[in-house]
Design an enzyme around this catalytic site. Structure first.
Site, PDB file in Angstrom:
ATOM      1  N   HIS A 150      33.582  42.657  42.587  1.00 35.02           N
ATOM      2  CA  HIS A 150      33.605  42.631  44.045  1.00 35.02           C
ATOM      3  C   HIS A 150      34.425  41.478  44.609  1.00 35.02           C
ATOM      4  O   HIS A 150      34.348  41.173  45.805  1.00 35.02           O
ATOM      5  CB  HIS A 150      32.160  42.551  44.579  1.00 35.02           C
ATOM      6  CG  HIS A 150      31.961  43.218  45.887  1.00 35.02           C
ATOM      7  ND1 HIS A 150      31.554  42.549  47.022  1.00 35.02           N
ATOM      8  CD2 HIS A 150      32.125  44.513  46.259  1.00 35.02           C
ATOM      9  CE1 HIS A 150      31.462  43.392  48.027  1.00 35.02           C
ATOM     10  NE2 HIS A 150      31.801  44.593  47.601  1.00 35.02           N
ATOM     11  N   LYS A 152      37.594  39.343  46.087  1.00 38.51           N
ATOM     12  CA  LYS A 152      38.744  39.615  46.957  1.00 38.51           C
ATOM     13  C   LYS A 152      39.558  38.332  47.051  1.00 38.51           C
ATOM     14  O   LYS A 152      39.394  37.559  47.994  1.00 38.51           O
ATOM     15  CB  LYS A 152      38.320  40.060  48.361  1.00 38.51           C
ATOM     16  CG  LYS A 152      37.490  41.333  48.416  1.00 38.51           C
ATOM     17  CD  LYS A 152      36.074  41.013  48.760  1.00 38.51           C
ATOM     18  CE  LYS A 152      35.243  42.266  48.917  1.00 38.51           C
ATOM     19  NZ  LYS A 152      33.807  41.951  49.100  1.00 38.51           N
ATOM     20  N   ASP A 157      51.761  32.009  43.031  1.00 32.76           N
ATOM     21  CA  ASP A 157      52.523  30.978  42.305  1.00 32.76           C
ATOM     22  C   ASP A 157      51.631  29.937  41.635  1.00 32.76           C
ATOM     23  O   ASP A 157      52.057  28.789  41.422  1.00 32.76           O
ATOM     24  CB  ASP A 157      53.514  30.282  43.242  1.00 32.76           C
ATOM     25  CG  ASP A 157      54.622  31.213  43.713  1.00 32.76           C
ATOM     26  OD1 ASP A 157      54.889  32.217  43.026  1.00 32.76           O
ATOM     27  OD2 ASP A 157      55.220  30.947  44.775  1.00 32.76           O
TER      28      ASP A 157
END
Length: 222
Positions: A150, A152, A157
Site C-alpha cells: 500500500h 505510495k 535520482d
C-alpha cells in the site's frame, strides 16, 4: 586633545566592528549550504492543461479546452517527477493516471533507469497503466504478498523523495483530499531507498520461479 583622540579612535573601532559583523553575516548567508528542498502539495488539484510540462516549446499552441499556463498541485508533481535525470524508483499501490504514466514513459525514453513496484491485485484492474508501462519496456515487479503493498512513494535520482497519501489515479488527483510531500533530506530519503530495495529484491521473479535446469541427457551405452 588626547581625550578627544581616544574618543575618535574608539568610535572608529566601533564602526569598523559593526561593519565587520555585518559583512561576516552577509558572507555566511551567501555561502552557507542551501536548505534542503521541502514542498507540500494538497489535492484535489484544479483541472488544467499539462501539455506544457511535456512540450515546453511546442511548434503550435495547445488547442484543448482546459485552462492553460495554470500552476497546480498536479503540475508541480509532474515537474518534480520529470526532473529525474538518472533514476526513478516508484513504489505505488494503484497506477491508472494516464498523464503520470506518460511522464514515466517520457523519462524512460530519455534514458532514465526506472523500476516500478506495485500491488499484484491492483496491477490488473481495469484502467491500470502497468501493462502500458511494461509494453514500453519499463521494468515492473508486483508484490504478491497476502497483504496489500500500500505504499505510495517515488525516489528521484536517489535523493528526492515524493511521498504521501496520493494513489496515482485520476480520482485521487482530481477528486480526493490527498497530500504529497517532496523532500531532499538525506536522513529521511535513505529509509525509503532501503525499503524499496528490500521489496524489490523480495519480489524478484527469479526467487519465486527459478529457472528450470534442462534435463540431464540419458547415458548412452556403446
Amino acid at each position: 586633545m588626547p581625550v578627544m583622540w581616544t574618543v575618535k579612535v574608539v568610535a572608529l573601532g566601533v564602526v569598523a566592528l559593526t561593519l565587520s559583523v555585518e559583512l561576516l553575516g552577509w558572507l555566511l548567508r551567501r555561502f552557507r549550504s542551501p536548505k534542503p528542498l521541502t514542498e507540500v502539495l494538497f489535492f484535489p488539484a484544479e483541472v488544467a492543461c499539462v501539455e506544457h510540462i511535456f512540450t515546453p516549446t511546442p511548434a503550435h499552441p495547445c488547442s484543448c479546452s482546459l485552462p492553460h499556463g495554470v500552476e497546480t498541485s498536479f503540475t508541480r508533481l509532474l515537474r518534480h517527477l520529470m526532473s529525474a535525470s538518472s533514476s526513478l524508483d516508484l513504489c505505488v499501490f494503484a497506477f491508472s493516471n494516464m498523464e503520470l504514466s506518460r511522464a514515466v514513459i517520457a523519462l524512460h525514453n530519455r534514458g532514465v533507469t526506472i523500476r516500478i513496484l506495485t500491488d499484484k491485485d491492483y496491477s490488473a484492474i481495469n484502467g491500470s497503466q502497468i501493462g502500458v508501462l511494461r509494453k514500453a519496456g519499463i521494468c515492473v515487479r508486483c508484490d504478491g504478498d497476502a497483504v496489500h503493498m500500500h505504499h505510495k512513494f517515488a525516489v528521484v535520482d536517489g535523493r528526492r523523495l515524493i511521498t504521501g497519501s496520493l494513489n496515482w489515479t485520476l480520482t485521487a488527483v482530481q477528486s480526493n483530499k490527498e497530500n504529497i510531500l517532496i523532500i531532499e533530506e538525506p536522513d529521511l530519503v535513505r529509509p525509503f531507498i532501503q525499503e524499496f530495495q528490500r521489496l524489490w529484491e523480495a519480489n524478484d521473479p527469479a526467487r519465486h520461479h527459478p529457472a528450470q535446469r534442462p534435463p540431464k541427457p540419458h547415458p548412452h551405452y556403446h
